[in-house]
Design a protein around this motif. Structure first.
Motif, PDB file in Angstrom:
ATOM      1  N   PRO A 137       0.810  -1.226   0.000  1.00 26.38           N
ATOM      2  CA  PRO A 137       0.000   0.000   0.000  1.00 26.38           C
ATOM      3  C   PRO A 137       0.841   1.273   0.000  1.00 26.38           C
ATOM      4  O   PRO A 137       0.447   2.270  -0.618  1.00 26.38           O
ATOM      5  CB  PRO A 137      -0.817  -0.122   1.291  1.00 26.38           C
ATOM      6  N   ALA A 138       1.984   1.252   0.677  1.00 25.43           N
ATOM      7  CA  ALA A 138       2.828   2.446   0.725  1.00 25.43           C
ATOM      8  C   ALA A 138       3.369   2.804  -0.656  1.00 25.43           C
ATOM      9  O   ALA A 138       3.527   3.981  -0.999  1.00 25.43           O
ATOM     10  CB  ALA A 138       3.984   2.237   1.700  1.00 25.43           C
ATOM     11  N   MET A 139       3.655   1.786  -1.457  1.00 26.22           N
ATOM     12  CA  MET A 139       4.111   2.033  -2.828  1.00 26.22           C
ATOM     13  C   MET A 139       2.989   2.650  -3.660  1.00 26.22           C
ATOM     14  O   MET A 139       3.196   3.626  -4.393  1.00 26.22           O
ATOM     15  CB  MET A 139       4.573   0.724  -3.477  1.00 26.22           C
ATOM     16  N   LEU A 140       1.795   2.092  -3.548  1.00 25.64           N
ATOM     17  CA  LEU A 140       0.670   2.609  -4.322  1.00 25.64           C
ATOM     18  C   LEU A 140       0.304   4.030  -3.889  1.00 25.64           C
ATOM     19  O   LEU A 140      -0.125   4.842  -4.714  1.00 25.64           O
ATOM     20  CB  LEU A 140      -0.534   1.686  -4.174  1.00 25.64           C
ATOM     21  N   ALA A 141       0.504   4.329  -2.609  1.00 22.19           N
ATOM     22  CA  ALA A 141       0.254   5.695  -2.135  1.00 22.19           C
ATOM     23  C   ALA A 141       1.196   6.676  -2.822  1.00 22.19           C
ATOM     24  O   ALA A 141       0.811   7.807  -3.154  1.00 22.19           O
ATOM     25  CB  ALA A 141       0.417   5.764  -0.622  1.00 22.19           C
ATOM     26  N   GLN A 142       2.442   6.248  -3.042  1.00 26.79           N
ATOM     27  CA  GLN A 142       3.403   7.085  -3.755  1.00 26.79           C
ATOM     28  C   GLN A 142       2.962   7.303  -5.205  1.00 26.79           C
ATOM     29  O   GLN A 142       3.060   8.410  -5.740  1.00 26.79           O
ATOM     30  CB  GLN A 142       4.784   6.425  -3.728  1.00 26.79           C
ATOM     31  N   TRP A 162      -4.209  -0.676  -8.288  1.00 31.23           N
ATOM     32  CA  TRP A 162      -4.948  -1.838  -7.785  1.00 31.23           C
ATOM     33  C   TRP A 162      -4.052  -2.540  -6.772  1.00 31.23           C
ATOM     34  O   TRP A 162      -2.934  -2.949  -7.122  1.00 31.23           O
ATOM     35  CB  TRP A 162      -5.323  -2.780  -8.923  1.00 31.23           C
ATOM     36  N   PRO A 163      -4.499  -2.713  -5.513  1.00 35.68           N
ATOM     37  CA  PRO A 163      -3.659  -3.338  -4.487  1.00 35.68           C
ATOM     38  C   PRO A 163      -3.804  -4.855  -4.496  1.00 35.68           C
ATOM     39  O   PRO A 163      -4.926  -5.384  -4.421  1.00 35.68           O
ATOM     40  CB  PRO A 163      -4.214  -2.753  -3.185  1.00 35.68           C
ATOM     41  N   GLY A 164      -2.684  -5.553  -4.573  1.00 29.52           N
ATOM     42  CA  GLY A 164      -2.749  -7.008  -4.504  1.00 29.52           C
ATOM     43  C   GLY A 164      -1.744  -7.688  -5.404  1.00 29.52           C
ATOM     44  O   GLY A 164      -0.916  -7.051  -6.056  1.00 29.52           O
ATOM     45  N   ASP A 165      -1.833  -9.023  -5.430  1.00 27.16           N
ATOM     46  CA  ASP A 165      -0.973  -9.866  -6.256  1.00 27.16           C
ATOM     47  C   ASP A 165      -1.501  -9.855  -7.684  1.00 27.16           C
ATOM     48  O   ASP A 165      -2.686 -10.073  -7.916  1.00 27.16           O
ATOM     49  CB  ASP A 165      -0.994 -11.291  -5.684  1.00 27.16           C
ATOM     50  N   LEU A 169      -5.388 -10.429 -10.178  1.00 27.68           N
ATOM     51  CA  LEU A 169      -6.007  -9.274 -10.801  1.00 27.68           C
ATOM     52  C   LEU A 169      -7.245  -9.718 -11.597  1.00 27.68           C
ATOM     53  O   LEU A 169      -7.165 -10.614 -12.432  1.00 27.68           O
ATOM     54  CB  LEU A 169      -5.016  -8.583 -11.745  1.00 27.68           C
ATOM     55  N   PRO A 170      -8.410  -9.127 -11.337  1.00 30.40           N
ATOM     56  CA  PRO A 170      -9.629  -9.539 -12.047  1.00 30.40           C
ATOM     57  C   PRO A 170      -9.495  -9.378 -13.557  1.00 30.40           C
ATOM     58  O   PRO A 170      -8.907  -8.408 -14.045  1.00 30.40           O
ATOM     59  CB  PRO A 170     -10.697  -8.591 -11.487  1.00 30.40           C
TER      60      PRO A 170
END
Length: 233
Positions: A137-142, A162-165, A169-170
Motif C-alpha cells: 500500500p505504501a508504494m501505491l500511495a506514492q 490496484w492493491p494485490g498480487d 487481478l480480475p
C-alpha cells in the motif's frame, strides 16, 4: 524462462488465445523466447517456480508472502525513489520503449509498479491508460501522490492503482496492450500463476516484458540480504 540483466528486457509476444490463455494447451503458459536475437544478450534460462500446494495452503502462504513483501518495502519507499539515478532512469526509458507499437491508444499493466518509476517513461510514449499493481500500500500511495487517483472504473484513460498480487487481478481489468514485470519477477510468490494471469489479461498481438534495470548481479546480491530473504522464503 529467461532472467535478464539490464537494460534489455525479455519480450513475450502473445499471438492468440486458447481457452483464455495464450496459444498452446488450455491452462498452460508458453515457453518464453526473446523477441529478437539481440535481446538474448545477458540472459540465461531459469525455471519458473510454481507453488504446488493445496488451494487453501497456497492462498494462506500467498497472503503471508504478500504481507512480508509489503512490510519490507514499506520502510524503503524513500530509498527506492532516491535510488533512481540518471543511469537507471535511462535504463527504464529503454525498457519502456522496448515494446513495439505502444502509443496513445495503448493500455498498459505495470505489475509490481513500486513507486511508479516506469510510469513517466510510459507516459513519454503517449500512453495515458496505465494500471499500476502492487502488494505494498505504501508504494501505491506514492504512485497516487505522483500521478493522481484515477477513475476506478477505468472509463477515463489515466493512471489507476490496484492493491494485490497480479496473479489475482480480475480479468475485467483487461485487456492490455502490454504487461510489464519490471524489477519484480523474482519477488513473485508464484511466477507461473502471474504469467498465466498476464496471458489472460493481454490482448492478442500484445507483449509481456520481464526486466530489471539493475541487472542480475545486483539482484542476486540484494536477495542474499538476510532481511530480504526472510520476506520471500
Amino acid at each position: 524462462m529467461f532472467a535478464c540483466t539490464a537494460p534489455a528486457p525479455i519480450l513475450v509476444p502473445i499471438r492468440s488465445h486458447v481457452g483464455g490463455c495464450s496459444a498452446g494447451s488450455p491452462g498452460s503458459v508458453p515457453r518464453v523466447r526473446p523477441l529478437r536475437r539481440d535481446l538474448r544478450a545477458g540472459c540465461r534460462e531459469i525455471p519458473v517456480h510454481s507453488r504446488s500446494l493445496s488451494v487453501q495452503a497456497s492462498a494462506s502462504e500467498a497472503r503471508t508472502h504478500a504481507e512480508r513483501q509489503a512490510s519490507f518495502f514499506s520502510s524503503r519507499v524513500q530509498d527506492l525513489r532516491d535510488g533512481i539515478t540518471p543511469e537507471i532512469d535511462a535504463r527504464l526509458h529503454t525498457i519502456a520503449g522496448s515494446v513495439p507499437g505502444l502509443g496513445p491508444a495503448s493500455r498498459v499493466l505495470d505489475a509490481g509498479c513500486g513507486t511508479g518509476a516506469l510510469i513517466p517513461h510510459l507516459q513519454a510514449l503517449g500512453i495515458q491508460d496505465i494500471l499500476a499493481v502492487d502488494t505494498c500500500p505504501a508504494m501505491l500511495a506514492q504512485v497516487e501522490a505522483r500521478f493522481g487517483q484515477g477513475d476506478s472504473l477505468g472509463n477515463v484513460p489515466c493512471v489507476r492503482t490496484w492493491p494485490g498480487d497480479v496473479a489475482e487481478l480480475p480479468l475485467y481489468q483487461g485487456p492490455f496492450s502490454a504487461v510489464f514485470f519490471n524489477a519484480v519477477f523474482g519477488n513473485l510468490y508464484d511466477q507461473h500463476a502471474a504469467l498465466l494471469r498476464a496471458t489472460q489479461l493481454i490482448q492478442p498481438g500484445g507483449y509481456i516484458s520481464i526486466s530489471h534495470p539493475l541487472g542480475r548481479a545486483w539482484l542476486q546480491e540484494f536477495r542474499w540480504q538476510d532481511e530480504f530473504r526472510r520476506c520471500i522464503d
